[in-house]
Design a protein around this motif. Structure first.
Motif, PDB file in Angstrom:
ATOM      1  N   ARG A  37       0.841  -1.205   0.000  1.00 17.15           N
ATOM      2  CA  ARG A  37       0.000   0.000   0.000  1.00 17.15           C
ATOM      3  C   ARG A  37       0.873   1.251   0.000  1.00 17.15           C
ATOM      4  NH1 ARG A  37      -5.418   1.322   1.447  1.00 17.15           N
ATOM      5  NH2 ARG A  37      -5.871  -0.908   1.721  1.00 17.15           N
ATOM      6  N   LEU A  38       1.957   1.238   0.766  1.00 21.17           N
ATOM      7  CA  LEU A  38       2.867   2.379   0.804  1.00 21.17           C
ATOM      8  C   LEU A  38       3.559   2.581  -0.554  1.00 21.17           C
ATOM      9  CD1 LEU A  38       4.568   2.025   4.310  1.00 21.17           C
ATOM     10  CD2 LEU A  38       2.793   3.644   3.624  1.00 21.17           C
ATOM     11  N   ARG A  39       3.916   1.488  -1.224  1.00 21.76           N
ATOM     12  CA  ARG A  39       4.557   1.605  -2.542  1.00 21.76           C
ATOM     13  C   ARG A  39       3.601   2.264  -3.523  1.00 21.76           C
ATOM     14  NH1 ARG A  39       6.115  -3.759  -1.106  1.00 21.76           N
ATOM     15  NH2 ARG A  39       8.340  -3.816  -0.482  1.00 21.76           N
ATOM     16  N   ARG A  40       2.334   1.864  -3.473  1.00 16.84           N
ATOM     17  CA  ARG A  40       1.348   2.482  -4.374  1.00 16.84           C
ATOM     18  C   ARG A  40       1.179   3.952  -4.032  1.00 16.84           C
ATOM     19  NH1 ARG A  40      -1.566  -2.290  -3.148  1.00 16.84           N
ATOM     20  NH2 ARG A  40      -3.025  -1.092  -1.874  1.00 16.84           N
ATOM     21  N   LEU A  41       1.184   4.258  -2.749  1.00 16.58           N
ATOM     22  CA  LEU A  41       1.031   5.644  -2.306  1.00 16.58           C
ATOM     23  C   LEU A  41       2.163   6.516  -2.838  1.00 16.58           C
ATOM     24  CD1 LEU A  41      -0.358   7.774  -0.409  1.00 16.58           C
ATOM     25  CD2 LEU A  41       1.189   6.940   1.384  1.00 16.58           C
ATOM     26  N   ALA A  42       3.366   5.991  -2.830  1.00 16.59           N
ATOM     27  CA  ALA A  42       4.538   6.782  -3.207  1.00 16.59           C
ATOM     28  C   ALA A  42       4.785   6.843  -4.702  1.00 16.59           C
ATOM     29  CB  ALA A  42       5.781   6.218  -2.514  1.00 16.59           C
ATOM     30  N   SER A  43       4.090   6.015  -5.448  1.00 14.85           N
ATOM     31  CA  SER A  43       4.354   5.940  -6.903  1.00 14.85           C
ATOM     32  C   SER A  43       3.741   7.140  -7.636  1.00 14.85           C
ATOM     33  CB  SER A  43       3.767   4.650  -7.467  1.00 14.85           C
ATOM     34  OG  SER A  43       2.361   4.607  -7.279  1.00 14.85           O
TER      35      SER A  43
END
Length: 403
Positions: free
Chosen positions: A397-403
């Motif tokens: 979820r954090l990776r998607r947030l930062a992308s």
């Protein structure tokens, strides 16, 4: 002892004979020792103050200060007025002991054991040692000041408060802007109660909020070093700092931080703290990410804001430092941590992830089991999750947030 007395008498007579003079010997009484605390008289003054507090008698309280000490008279009168307006019960006050040395002018500070409760809100009284200043004034001991020093200083103890209440909430505030503050915060509490109740319907709302005049006043109310909570918007804690499980719980607000927040942000802060009240968080031992993340989950549940607002700090942290390898813990939630806001947002996103997998009631079950003393692993297992699964999904979820 009789022999000793006779010996001393002979020594004195010998001194008179050896002097060769017929003058009478007289002891020099002008040399007095250092001043000492008049603890008995001070204890009596404390009991007189207790009577004034119980009666809600500001004039009687003010008479316990010296006639020319306007500051002390105002403090004492304000304490008695607050006791009446707050409807304080279970009041007691007992002189304990001097704190530090007696000053050359004979004044001193002492610890006083104080108890108090707010009728209709506190099931058990708060208990704390507070500081009281004393001084001699002719043939009596007077009270020269309340609070201060290195002990807890309850908000009502010596400064005039504005107070508003309903059946389920009471807000007290200090400072020049107190009247507006109590209106504003009572309104926020009333808005927050249904927010919390929608997720925790078993809660029976009962909220007491304290709004000091400044961040320094917040630290004094919590008995911590000045500056400890300077960056914190609010904190839920025992009223007396005792750590007792039956001590009354308060929401303490930092007006210097919340005053800079927009309406929605300030409302989320209050809703967050009321989750802590509803779940008795000050007495729970829960992993920080679950404790704080759950409170934000409830507070943000019905807030229509995009992730670039509600998770802006978390996004910036991931872009700057990468995805963390673990959920935020004690170090990340230290009040002096470099990126405390990011820790809160990341904890919230972890709880959002749990709810996404097992539903809101599943998240509530996990939190309730953890607050009852179950390990986080056991609480997650009750809904079919493991900590590793939560961390992996949260990281994605954090990776998607930062992308």
């Amino acid at each position: 002892m009789a022999g000793l007395s006779l010996f001393l008498g002979l020594v004195v007579l010998a001194g008179l004979v050896l002097s060769g003079r017929g003058e009478r010997y007289e002891a020099d009484l002008s040399r007095q020792g250092p001043p000492t605390a008049q603890s008995g008289a001070a204890a009596g003054a404390v009991q007189d103050l207790l009577s004034a507090l119980e009666a809600g008698d500001p004039e009687g309280a003010a008479e316990l200060a010296a006639d020319g000490d306007a500051a002390a008279r105002d403090q004492l009168a304000d304490a008695a007025t607050n006791a009446r307006v707050l409807d304080l019960t279970e009041l007691s006050a007992r002189y304990v002991d001097e704190v530090g040395a007696v000053s050359p002018d004979g004044s001193w500070t002492a610890a006083v054991a104080l108890t108090w409760a707010i009728a209709g809100f506190d099931e058990e009284p708060a208990r704390a040692e507070v500081l009281v200043d004393f001084a001699g004034d002719g043939d009596r001991v007077v009270i020269a000041g309340l609070g201060g020093g290195d002990r807890i200083s309850p908000l009502w103890w010596g400064q005039r408060l504005a107070v508003r209440r309903t059946d389920t909430a009471l807000v007290m505030a200090a400072g020049d802007d107190a009247a507006r503050q109590v209106r504003t915060y009572l309104q926020r509490v009333r808005r927050a109660i249904p927010v919390v109740s929608r997720v925790l319907p078993q809660w029976r709302p009962s909220v007491v909020m304290e709004v000091p005049a400044s961040a320094a006043g917040l630290d004094a109310s919590l008995d911590v070093a000045e500056g400890t909570y300077s960056a914190i918007a609010a904190v839920t804690a025992q009223a007396d700092g005792s750590g007792r499980s039956d001590a009354p719980v308060r929401v303490f607000v930092n007006p210097e931080v919340t005053g800079r927040l927009r309406g929605a942000g300030a409302q989320v802060v209050i809703s967050h703290e009321l989750v802590h009240v509803a779940t008795d968080a000050p007495n729970a031992v829960i992993d920080p990410w679950l404790l704080e993340g759950f409170a934000d989950y409830v507070a943000l549940r019905d807030i229509d804001l995009p992730l670039d607002v509600t998770a802006a700090r978390a996004r910036a942290s991931v872009r700057r430092s990468g995805v963390p390898d673990r959920l935020p813990g004690t170090a990340e939630f230290d009040v002096a941590a470099d990126d405390l806001a990011a820790a809160y947002e990341m904890a919230w996103l972890a709880c959002v992830e749990v709810a996404a997998q097992v539903g809101e009631q599943g998240l509530v079950r996990v939190y309730e089991l953890a607050s009852e003393g179950k390990s986080t692993r056991a609480a997650l297992a009750s809904v079919g999750l493991t900590p590793d699964e939560v961390v992996a999904a949260w990281q994605q979820r954090l990776r998607r947030l930062a992308s």
